[in-house]
Write an enzyme that holds these catalytic residues in place. Structure first.
Site, PDB file in Angstrom:
ATOM      1  N   ILE A 351       0.842  -1.205   0.000  1.00 52.00           N
ATOM      2  CA  ILE A 351       0.000   0.000   0.000  1.00 52.00           C
ATOM      3  C   ILE A 351       0.872   1.248   0.000  1.00 52.00           C
ATOM      4  CG2 ILE A 351      -1.582   1.360   1.437  1.00 52.00           C
ATOM      5  CD1 ILE A 351      -2.906  -1.330   2.225  1.00 52.00           C
ATOM      6  N   GLU A 377      10.721 -19.271  18.745  1.00 50.14           N
ATOM      7  CA  GLU A 377       9.983 -20.334  19.448  1.00 50.14           C
ATOM      8  C   GLU A 377       9.493 -21.428  18.514  1.00 50.14           C
ATOM      9  OE1 GLU A 377      10.574 -20.109  22.314  1.00 50.14           O
ATOM     10  OE2 GLU A 377      10.448 -18.085  23.082  1.00 50.14           O
TER      11      GLU A 377
END
Length: 399
Positions: A351, A377
């Site tokens: 955008i 993680e």
């Protein structure tokens, strides 16, 4: 009031905490994040402000000087902080995991020794499993703790990717030992390693070489940790018993996945905010680009993704708070949040057009930061393995 990322059923205390954190983010993080990130400068004033707000002791029980709040409250606070600057949420994350490990697995003596000072931020935690030769395969840990004749241990090895490696004073460190059982997963032990903040030799036999250079996630230091015959007493074993390190660390990683999901939610939320603001300011062909159907549809999809991952993150946190197993839900939340956050931030970048490639615009920073969510993680592939194996157990064919 914006619609996105609202959470039902919060107490008055939770609402007040989130309001205070959001004001802090808007007033003291967002205005300086670009400058600090580009300079790779540690956010000292921001961290001191978070100490004053009580964020370092958010989940630590009141009897140990904390606020005694839930994982849900913590995750929502992290989402707010990551919306301002993801690196700051990383400073909090590893500290939170170490505090969680102490609360769940520590001896009463260990809790009394560390938790009150962790609640104030005097003691800062770091979490250490990874090594140069391993990523998701925790069984390949080679850092070794050898028991000495006097009952103490000598630790030697090399660790990687420590967030807070320089500023931390307490490291939850996973090692191999010769104690436990034949299974490699029952032959690991977590030690609570104390050190001084800074770089170089920060304790006898403990060296933090310096910061690792990264494409994003700047400001917070990421380091190696080298141990060369570090002598440590047996009472620094987390929980006081060797051989339980793997299961302790996996418990920490599970709540850490909710944390990373929350950080990804915050990044996606900020990406959407930047995209919808720019789309209303930028004009082409005589009207704001937000009025062009292609951009309007893109904004609608972005908002839907932000809301979806926020809802999944909240559900995983609430399950943990009620004592239910949530490894699948945490994996789903982490996987989808990291993937959708990348998509939302990239859509916002599109955008912005050419301006998105400029360092003057915040979206450039988010483009670099959001990539870490795909790795932290556990990668999406690892989450899929966890989810898939559990589903096969739940839906196993009979007969």
């Amino acid at each position: 009031m914006p619609r996105l990322c609202q959470t039902d059923g919060l107490s008055d205390v939770q609402t007040e905490i989130l309001k205070a954190v959001r004001e802090f983010v808007d007033e003291r993080i967002i205005p300086v994040a670009q400058e600090l990130e580009h300079a790779d400068e540690y956010p000292t004033e921001i961290i001191e402000g978070l100490k004053e707000l009580g964020v370092f002791g958010l989940t630590i029980p009141e009897e140990h000087g904390g606020l005694g709040e839930s994982l849900l409250t913590y995750a929502l606070v992290v989402e707010e902080i990551a919306r301002g600057w993801m690196s700051v949420s990383g400073v909090i994350n590893t500290h939170f995991i170490v505090a969680y490990l102490l609360m769940q697995h520590g001896t009463e003596e260990q809790k009394a020794k560390y938790l009150p000072r962790m609640a104030t931020g005097e003691v800062r935690g770091a979490f250490s499993m990874s090594e140069p030769g391993l990523g998701s395969d925790v069984s390949a840990v080679s850092t070794k703790a050898v028991k000495q004749d006097d009952g103490s241990y000598s630790i030697t090895g090399q660790k990687m990717w420590l967030t807070n490696g320089g500023t931390s004073t307490l490291v939850a460190l996973l090692t191999k030992t010769d104690e436990g059982a034949e299974s490699v997963y029952k032959n690991m032990t977590t030690f609570l390693v104390e050190k001084e903040p800074g770089f170089g030799e920060t304790a006898q036999g403990v060296t933090v070489p310096g910061k690792l250079e990264k494409m994003g996630y700047k400001g917070v230091e990421t380091t190696e940790l080298i141990l060369d015959g570090h002598q440590i007493a047996a009472d620094q074993i987390l929980g006081g018993e060797p051989g339980k390190g793997f299961f302790q660390m996996m418990d920490g990683v599970e709540v850490g996945r909710v944390n990373v999901a929350a950080r990804a939610c915050g990044l996606a939320w900020r990406g959407f905010e930047l995209g919808i603001a720019y789309a209303q300011q930028r004009k082409t062909f005589g009207k704001a680009i937000a009025e062009h159907q292609a951009v309007l549809f893109r904004l609608a999809e972005m908002a839907t993704k932000v809301e979806t991952i926020h809802t999944m993150m909240v559900r995983a946190a609430r399950l943990k708070d009620t004592g239910q197993r949530m490894d699948v839900e945490a994996g789903m939340a982490k996987m989808l949040a990291s993937e959708y956050a990348n998509e939302v931030v990239e859509d916002s970048f599109r955008i912005h057009g050419g301006y998105g490639y400029s360092k003057e615009y915040e979206i450039e920073r988010l483009m670099r930061e959001v990539k870490f969510m795909l790795i932290g993680e556990g990668t999406s592939d690892i989450q899929k393995m966890i989810i898939g194996r559990s589903l096969l157990k739940d839906y196993q064919l009979k007969g």
